[in-house]
Write an enzyme that holds these catalytic residues in place. Sequence first.
Site, PDB file in Angstrom:
ATOM      1  N   VAL A   1       0.811  -1.227   0.000  1.00  0.00           N
ATOM      2  CA  VAL A   1       0.000   0.000   0.000  1.00  0.00           C
ATOM      3  C   VAL A   1       0.841   1.272   0.000  1.00  0.00           C
ATOM      4  CG1 VAL A   1      -2.085  -1.012   1.002  1.00  0.00           C
ATOM      5  CG2 VAL A   1      -0.284  -0.146   2.523  1.00  0.00           C
TER       6      VAL A   1
ATOM      7  N   TYR B   1       4.001   5.221  16.324  1.00  0.00           N
ATOM      8  CA  TYR B   1       2.714   4.575  16.040  1.00  0.00           C
ATOM      9  C   TYR B   1       1.553   5.495  16.414  1.00  0.00           C
ATOM     10  CZ  TYR B   1      -0.895   0.890  16.255  1.00  0.00           C
ATOM     11  OH  TYR B   1      -2.013   0.130  16.074  1.00  0.00           O
TER      12      TYR B   1
END
Length: 679
Positions: free
Chosen positions: A484, A577
């Site tokens: 992706v 993250y």
Amino acid sequence: MQSRYTDADAEQATKQWSVPSLLALRTYTARLLGQSPSLVLHGGGNTSVKGRARSILGEEIDVLYVKGSGWDLATIEPPGHPAVRLAPLHALRALPKMSDEEMVNELRSNLLDSSAPTPSVETLLHAYLPARFVDHTHADAVLAIADQPDAERICREVYGEALVWVPYVMPGFDLAKRCADAFDRAGPAAGVIVLEQHGIFTFGDTAKESYERMIEAVTRAERFVAKRQRQEAPATATAEASFVLPRLRGVLSKLAGVKSERGPVLSLRASPRVLSFLEQSDAEALSQIGCATPDHVIRTKPTALFLKPGGETTAEALSREVTAFAQRYDAYFEAMCRAKKVTKTKLDPWPKVVLFPGLGICAIGKTKKDADIVADVYEHTIDVMTSASAVGKYKPVGMGDLFDVEYWSLEQAKIKHVPEPELGGTVAVVTGAATGIGLATASHLLDLGAHVVLVDRDAAALAEACGLLKKRGGARVASFVANVTVEAEVQAAFAHACRTFGGVDLVVSNAGNAPEGLLDTPEGEEKLRASLELNLVAHNRVSRAAAAVMRSQGRGGCLLFNASKSAWNPGPGFGPYAVAKAALVALMKQHAIDLAPYGIRANAVNADRVRTGLFGGGVLESRAAARGVSVEDYFRANLLKREVLADDVARAFAYLAGARATTGCVITVDGGNAAAFPR
Ligand code: ZN
């Protein structure tokens, strides 16, 4: 065409099935016929054998084992040829007339097993032919010579004295009687029965004899056609399917009044042979004549929608063409009802086959399996039309006879009306689908009736996941290897979804990773940059590709993102993250605002501590240590003290997929975490 009969396979069949050897051999050669698409397609054709059976009173009676409806010859098993008492069927021949409903009642009443499937509508024809084995197909090559203005003369030229010729009559009692009468008149010379504009029957004392007569008869027709066939120049596609198909799908969905975020499923066939047919000057005219054999009308409708070469393919232009097709269909329906003085319930007027020169055959169905059947039938229709034109002139049964079959109560019964599943007609793309939450979500969407394209960069894991889901979902499952973070790969994944199913309605943008790092270090900043690329920008890349398809369909759509509780409650040393996931929630909100005018929704699921591959490579141990708990406690450290499973997350995605009035929303799936309550 070669015979595929071997003595070894025949013997194997009699061992494999513990039924009388006649029935085992019947099953074996029925399968040989069914497995050759140029002989038999999807539920077409039928076969029988005459034998003896014992009644409950112990008496030996003559029976006909004949193909039951609902069985496909390609995969038929012995119960697919239920036994019918033969003597009462013979007695019926004396009747001057019998309606189709009366005939079916007689067939069912004379079954030995009352729970067996209804015997084929061509059962009486099988019963009245004296041979032990009888085989019937709609072979392409035979149709090429039987769909002709002077078919009888041509078939005599091909088969000589052996031919038993039966002029067109709709299948049922009348056809059985006429065929039997013609056979009786022909006497011992009879070797092959050709039914005008319909198909062929062969017969024999053994399974092998009847089957090999079929192969020989079809081979003769093939040779006759081959001598006359022109050599077509192979053609290649000139239009891009991934642009055109979503527009067509959206138009079909809108005109048919299907709910938003759903549509029919399309199947594209673009072989050089198909493309070369579509470029022929007579392709349009041929496509408007009718089906190669009446049986096909329930699959393809009497005619296809042919779009002129080089014509516009905007949504407006396609909408005009489809509307005009439906108007022609309505006019045909009304004219037929008037001419025949009958009242019928009209079927939907939308095309089942759209022919695009430069693109291919686009077949339409409620599911991929349905669309594939339509596409298979139409590919063979092209073969028959081409071959028939080479022989003389393609002249299949006329519209009046097609209407009788299309609106025949017995044919209508072959199409099952099953209730639409919750996500029926929805095409979903799931990224990061090979394992964990992605796989669980793809699996759940599949159970709700969606068609699913699994996307992952790990080819081996993806193949395994796809194989697993295909066992349940069959043709509703497709996959594409893509990273992706690579623009071209994401574009290719969506193009693949469009080529496979016709468009996209739902995207679960799930692929991601969970990098740790301290943001006040250069290494932490590097990790942040990489995390933003995968956990933020890649989601936008996927959304952008999805929104382009959804906008061209014009039927809304649904974007779902896998966020994380880190967006609300970051953990120590998990900055790369948490920052990216917080930004992902902002991305979702922005899409909800900007894409709302197109009916496209955007929502997220905020999950926490799901045991997946994300925690591999020591991350799990490290996160548990960062929170000062053991690995097991780490998974249950929530208000409910309940471990959150990938399936729990999948259910939240599925809920959002169906929540048509919800956009800009986050659903929490974390067992309860007060510090991360979204607000
Ligand atoms: Zn038939």
